[in-house]
Design a protein around this motif. Structure first.
Motif, PDB file in Angstrom:
ATOM      1  N   THR A 256     -18.575 -15.492 -42.956  1.00 18.58           N
ATOM      2  CA  THR A 256     -18.005 -15.934 -41.679  1.00 18.58           C
ATOM      3  C   THR A 256     -18.481 -15.052 -40.526  1.00 18.58           C
ATOM      4  OG1 THR A 256     -16.060 -16.862 -42.763  1.00 18.58           O
ATOM      5  CG2 THR A 256     -15.828 -16.311 -40.428  1.00 18.58           C
TER       6      THR A 256
ATOM      7  N   ALA B 110     -16.038 -15.745 -34.446  1.00 20.63           N
ATOM      8  CA  ALA B 110     -15.776 -15.820 -35.887  1.00 20.63           C
ATOM      9  C   ALA B 110     -15.655 -14.426 -36.483  1.00 20.63           C
ATOM     10  CB  ALA B 110     -16.877 -16.610 -36.581  1.00 20.63           C
TER      11      ALA B 110
ATOM     12  N   TYR C 110     -21.344 -16.166 -38.071  1.00 22.15           N
ATOM     13  CA  TYR C 110     -21.222 -17.379 -37.263  1.00 22.15           C
ATOM     14  C   TYR C 110     -20.785 -17.091 -35.829  1.00 22.15           C
ATOM     15  CZ  TYR C 110     -21.997 -20.368 -41.296  1.00 22.15           C
ATOM     16  OH  TYR C 110     -22.565 -21.008 -42.370  1.00 22.15           O
TER      17      TYR C 110
ATOM     18  N   ASP D 236     -17.006 -25.791 -41.899  1.00 22.54           N
ATOM     19  CA  ASP D 236     -17.095 -24.784 -42.959  1.00 22.54           C
ATOM     20  C   ASP D 236     -16.482 -25.313 -44.252  1.00 22.54           C
ATOM     21  OD1 ASP D 236     -17.209 -22.556 -44.531  1.00 22.54           O
ATOM     22  OD2 ASP D 236     -16.024 -21.266 -43.211  1.00 22.54           O
TER      23      ASP D 236
ATOM     24  N   ALA E 255     -15.147 -20.568 -40.610  1.00 21.98           N
ATOM     25  CA  ALA E 255     -16.123 -20.110 -39.618  1.00 21.98           C
ATOM     26  C   ALA E 255     -16.204 -21.090 -38.454  1.00 21.98           C
ATOM     27  CB  ALA E 255     -17.498 -19.940 -40.269  1.00 21.98           C
TER      28      ALA E 255
END
Length: 230
Positions: free
Chosen positions: A80, A87, A83, A34, A30
């Motif tokens: 993800t 992303a 974000y 991450d 992300a």
């Protein structure tokens, strides 16, 4: 139906020696912090895989073919998409390009930091379900997803696989050391010798599989992480 094969590796000082073909795993993060994806990649590297990450900050500059060509696995995390727009687009694009390059897509579904976002991320996973080859559901999300799908908890993995035709739907319970696998050959449970965190079990499972042929016993070996010394 896709088939799978367990690499009959040998252990040397806790690491894994696989056959001549090295497993290559690519993970979409992300952002640079991450740890959910980074931990999977780091452990996969420790046990013998070649790994690479993808960061979505400069979306237009990602060389998808260069990253995914000749790779065995692409790992995505359901959260993800929370974000930011880059992303989210990279998350979607990665699975499309993986499919074009013959790279198998793995989706990890764990509880988002904000629990009420689970319905959002699960809906996004459902939209991409046909491009996913392995779906991992953390134990803490199974009960909540079973409510969303109006399916008994014990039958959730099998229902998802049957309805979506995903080759493998799986979960791993760290405290019980128990892996649950639903695949074309049936459903089974198996145990690991030690308690593994999610990221370690996922890494070991992926390193225990390749793209050709399988038997049920070989899937059991991969899911029980028998090639790990520790």
């Amino acid at each position: 139906m896709e088939q799978w094969h367990y690499y009959d590796g040998k252990i040397d000082f806790g690491d894994m020696e696989m056959n001549d073909e090295v497993i290559k795993i690519v993970g979409l993060m992300a952002n640079s912090e991450d740890m959910r994806i980074k931990n999977i990649l780091n452990y996969a590297y420790k046990i013998g895989a070649e790994v690479e990450d993808i960061l979505p900050e400069n979306l237009g500059e990602i060389d998808w073919r260069g990253k995914l060509y000749s790779s065995n696995w692409l790992i995505n995390h359901s959260s993800t998409i929370l974000y930011g727009e880059n992303a989210k687009k990279a998350w979607s694009n990665s699975m499309t390009f993986a499919e074009l390059e013959g790279c198998k897509s793995v989706m990890v579904v764990e509880m988002p930091e904000k629990r009420d976002a689970l319905e959002i991320v699960w809906g996004a996973v459902i939209e991409k379900i046909r491009q996913i080859n392995i779906l991992f559901l953390a134990p803490e999300v199974i009960g909540e997803i079973s409510k969303l799908e109006r399916t008994p908890r014990n039958g959730l993995l099998n229902k998802i696989r049957m309805m979506s035709l995903i080759p493998i739907v799986c979960s791993y319970d760290t405290e019980l050391r128990k892996a649950i696998i639903s695949h074309a050959g049936g459903n089974f449970e198996t145990s690991t010798n030690n308690k593994l965190m999610n990221y370690r079990w996922i890494s070991a499972f992926l390193c225990g599989l390749s793209n050709s042929g399988n038997t049920n016993s070989e899937l059991v070996d991969a899911a029980s992480a028998k090639f790990l010394r520790i």
